[in-house]
Design an enzyme around this catalytic site. Structure first.
Site, PDB file in Angstrom:
ATOM      1  N   LEU A  24       0.834  -1.210   0.000  1.00 47.65           N
ATOM      2  CA  LEU A  24       0.000   0.000   0.000  1.00 47.65           C
ATOM      3  C   LEU A  24       0.866   1.256   0.000  1.00 47.65           C
ATOM      4  O   LEU A  24       0.524   2.261  -0.626  1.00 47.65           O
ATOM      5  CB  LEU A  24      -0.957  -0.008   1.195  1.00 47.65           C
ATOM      6  CG  LEU A  24      -1.868  -1.234   1.302  1.00 47.65           C
ATOM      7  CD1 LEU A  24      -2.938  -1.017   2.365  1.00 47.65           C
ATOM      8  CD2 LEU A  24      -2.515  -1.567  -0.033  1.00 47.65           C
ATOM      9  N   ASP A  43      10.797   3.357   5.598  1.00 50.84           N
ATOM     10  CA  ASP A  43      10.448   1.953   5.819  1.00 50.84           C
ATOM     11  C   ASP A  43      11.720   1.301   6.347  1.00 50.84           C
ATOM     12  O   ASP A  43      12.832   1.792   6.097  1.00 50.84           O
ATOM     13  CB  ASP A  43      10.037   1.285   4.492  1.00 50.84           C
ATOM     14  CG  ASP A  43       9.234  -0.003   4.699  1.00 50.84           C
ATOM     15  OD1 ASP A  43       8.075  -0.037   4.287  1.00 50.84           O
ATOM     16  OD2 ASP A  43       9.778  -0.965   5.283  1.00 50.84           O
ATOM     17  N   LEU A  62      10.899   1.605  12.976  1.00 51.20           N
ATOM     18  CA  LEU A  62       9.906   2.318  13.798  1.00 51.20           C
ATOM     19  C   LEU A  62      10.323   2.374  15.261  1.00 51.20           C
ATOM     20  O   LEU A  62       9.827   3.200  16.027  1.00 51.20           O
ATOM     21  CB  LEU A  62       8.541   1.632  13.683  1.00 51.20           C
ATOM     22  CG  LEU A  62       7.826   1.787  12.335  1.00 51.20           C
ATOM     23  CD1 LEU A  62       6.613   0.876  12.284  1.00 51.20           C
ATOM     24  CD2 LEU A  62       7.428   3.245  12.112  1.00 51.20           C
ATOM     25  N   HIS A 122      -9.435  -6.078  11.491  1.00 51.82           N
ATOM     26  CA  HIS A 122      -9.157  -7.121  12.488  1.00 51.82           C
ATOM     27  C   HIS A 122      -9.228  -6.593  13.927  1.00 51.82           C
ATOM     28  O   HIS A 122      -9.098  -7.369  14.873  1.00 51.82           O
ATOM     29  CB  HIS A 122      -7.836  -7.805  12.151  1.00 51.82           C
ATOM     30  CG  HIS A 122      -7.928  -8.507  10.833  1.00 51.82           C
ATOM     31  ND1 HIS A 122      -8.713  -9.627  10.644  1.00 51.82           N
ATOM     32  CD2 HIS A 122      -7.426  -8.186   9.613  1.00 51.82           C
ATOM     33  CE1 HIS A 122      -8.668  -9.986   9.369  1.00 51.82           C
ATOM     34  NE2 HIS A 122      -7.887  -9.119   8.715  1.00 51.82           N
ATOM     35  N   TYR A 145      -2.248  -9.271  15.842  1.00 54.68           N
ATOM     36  CA  TYR A 145      -2.203  -8.150  14.891  1.00 54.68           C
ATOM     37  C   TYR A 145      -3.404  -7.213  15.104  1.00 54.68           C
ATOM     38  O   TYR A 145      -3.240  -5.990  15.212  1.00 54.68           O
ATOM     39  CB  TYR A 145      -2.184  -8.725  13.467  1.00 54.68           C
ATOM     40  CG  TYR A 145      -2.516  -7.749  12.384  1.00 54.68           C
ATOM     41  CD1 TYR A 145      -1.627  -6.734  12.036  1.00 54.68           C
ATOM     42  CD2 TYR A 145      -3.727  -7.830  11.685  1.00 54.68           C
ATOM     43  CE1 TYR A 145      -1.941  -5.835  11.021  1.00 54.68           C
ATOM     44  CE2 TYR A 145      -4.031  -6.945  10.679  1.00 54.68           C
ATOM     45  CZ  TYR A 145      -3.146  -5.953  10.351  1.00 54.68           C
ATOM     46  OH  TYR A 145      -3.451  -5.054   9.363  1.00 54.68           O
ATOM     47  N   LYS A 149      -3.647  -3.249  16.499  1.00 56.89           N
ATOM     48  CA  LYS A 149      -4.326  -2.136  15.823  1.00 56.89           C
ATOM     49  C   LYS A 149      -5.304  -1.441  16.780  1.00 56.89           C
ATOM     50  O   LYS A 149      -5.516  -0.227  16.686  1.00 56.89           O
ATOM     51  CB  LYS A 149      -5.041  -2.637  14.562  1.00 56.89           C
ATOM     52  CG  LYS A 149      -4.089  -3.118  13.460  1.00 56.89           C
ATOM     53  CD  LYS A 149      -3.270  -1.971  12.889  1.00 56.89           C
ATOM     54  CE  LYS A 149      -2.399  -2.399  11.718  1.00 56.89           C
ATOM     55  NZ  LYS A 149      -1.576  -1.306  11.178  1.00 56.89           N
ATOM     56  N   SER A 174     -10.004  -5.025   2.994  1.00 56.88           N
ATOM     57  CA  SER A 174      -9.038  -5.830   2.230  1.00 56.88           C
ATOM     58  C   SER A 174      -8.595  -4.989   1.041  1.00 56.88           C
ATOM     59  O   SER A 174      -9.336  -4.869   0.059  1.00 56.88           O
ATOM     60  CB  SER A 174      -9.695  -7.113   1.722  1.00 56.88           C
ATOM     61  OG  SER A 174     -10.310  -7.817   2.788  1.00 56.88           O
TER      62      SER A 174
HETATM   63  C1  15L Z   1      -5.452  -6.775   6.970  1.00 52.63           C
HETATM   64  O1  15L Z   1      -5.461  -6.001   7.911  1.00 52.63           O
HETATM   65  C2  15L Z   1      -4.199  -7.247   6.364  1.00 52.63           C
HETATM   66  O2  15L Z   1      -3.189  -6.270   6.392  1.00 52.63           O
HETATM   67  C3  15L Z   1      -4.375  -7.773   4.957  1.00 52.63           C
HETATM   68  O3  15L Z   1      -3.225  -8.518   4.575  1.00 52.63           O
HETATM   69  C4  15L Z   1      -5.637  -8.631   4.836  1.00 52.63           C
HETATM   70  O4  15L Z   1      -5.511  -9.781   5.602  1.00 52.63           O
HETATM   71  C5  15L Z   1      -6.826  -7.827   5.285  1.00 52.63           C
HETATM   72  O5  15L Z   1      -6.638  -7.343   6.584  1.00 52.63           O
HETATM   73  C6  15L Z   1      -8.131  -8.599   5.227  1.00 52.63           C
HETATM   74  O6  15L Z   1      -8.803  -8.725   6.257  1.00 52.63           O
HETATM   75  O7  15L Z   1      -8.492  -9.063   4.147  1.00 52.63           O
END
Ligand code: 15L
Length: 273
Positions: A24, A43, A62, A122, A145, A149, A174
């Site tokens: 992205l 990065d 980071l 997520h 993950y 977030k 996505s």
């Molecule tokens: C996300 O947060 C991920 O970064 C991506 O790779 C996908 O898994 C996406 O969610 C998703 O839920 O499709």
């Protein structure tokens, strides 16, 4: 920080883009530079493309607080797309996505910059697909993950209330070139809609600390409502609907995965009976 009251399409100050070497980040670097934005790209990984005109690239971790603060100095906004972007063992998520968020928000506070945070669906992945939720619905992270977030969103809220640092928390569904399975008929965010969303998130006059659902205009996107898109002046223009014929039957076959908004993430590391 917006400059858009006179129809400007470019921010007056440079914009720091973290995660610039990711999928992205590369799209945003190319497209926003093409609009004449002054970008500082960073990065931990090398930038794989030619650095676009008007942009600079500096590799940084980071976790390197001083480097992140130096990169953010003089910027009006930080597009924070860096960190671990999928489910990984906890120790791989913690550093970049938890400690790293502190460094981003401290740098934003010192610079007086707005943060556009690449959050994720997520954060709420354990809500069922039969439920419609809004930004005030409870967090239900589906993974380390996703939990990281949630932490990022909490930092956004903390720094807004305590320090007046603005944030746009973008719960990306996505974001891929095109939908690849039935779930993405609801969750897909096109690259074009992502770029326009980030543009508005940076240019909008005042955003406070708000949440946007990062999904295109998908008619099956009935899980999410009530975000701040009118506040920032963004409406998705693309749609996953045209892919229904090609991916509509691509499901996992797992009833738990198919029942939940987070899809496959809900079953990663699953030990429940
Ligand atoms: C996300 O947060 C991920 O970064 C991506 O790779 C996908 O898994 C996406 O969610 C998703 O839920 O499709």
């Amino acid at each position: 920080m917006s400059e858009d009251t006179s129809g400007e399409t470019r921010p007056a100050a440079p914009v720091l883009l973290t995660g610039a070497s990711g999928a992205l980040g590369r799209v945003l670097a190319r497209e926003l530079a093409a609009k004449g934005w002054q970008l500082r790209l960073t990065d931990i990984a090398p930038f794989p493309d030619e650095v676009p005109a008007g942009a600079t690239f500096e590799a940084a971790d980071l976790l390197d607080r001083a480097a992140i603060a130096r990169l953010a100095k003089g910027c009006g906004a930080i597009l924070h797309f860096g960190g671990t972007s999928v489910e990984r063992p906890f120790d791989e998520v913690f550093g970049p996505n938890v400690q790293g968020l502190y460094n981003i928000y401290e740098a934003a506070r010192a610079a007086g910059a707005r943060v556009v945070f690449a959050s994720s669906n997520h954060t709420i992945g354990f809500h069922t697909r039969s439920t419609t939720i809004d930004p005030d619905s409870p967090y239900r992270p589906d993974s380390y993950y996703g939990a990281s977030k949630v932490w990022g969103e909490m930092m956004g809220r903390l720094y807004w209330h305590k320090h007046g640092v603005e944030s746009v928390l973008v719960r990306i569904g996505s974001c891929f070139p095109e939908p690849v399975d039935a779930r993405m008929l609801a969750t897909w965010l096109s690259y074009g809609d992502l770029v326009r969303l980030c543009e508005r998130a940076v240019l909008a006059p005042q955003v406070g600390c708000c949440v946007i659902w990062g999904a295109s205009h998908n008619s099956r996107m009935t899980w999410w409502e009530g975000d701040a898109r009118d506040l920032i002046g963004w409406q998705p223009e693309d749609s996953a609907d045209g892919y229904a014929g090609t991916v509509g039957d691509k499901t996992s076959g797992d009833p738990v995965i198919e029942a939940h908004q987070g899809g496959a993430y809900v079953k990663m590391g699953w030990t429940r009976a």
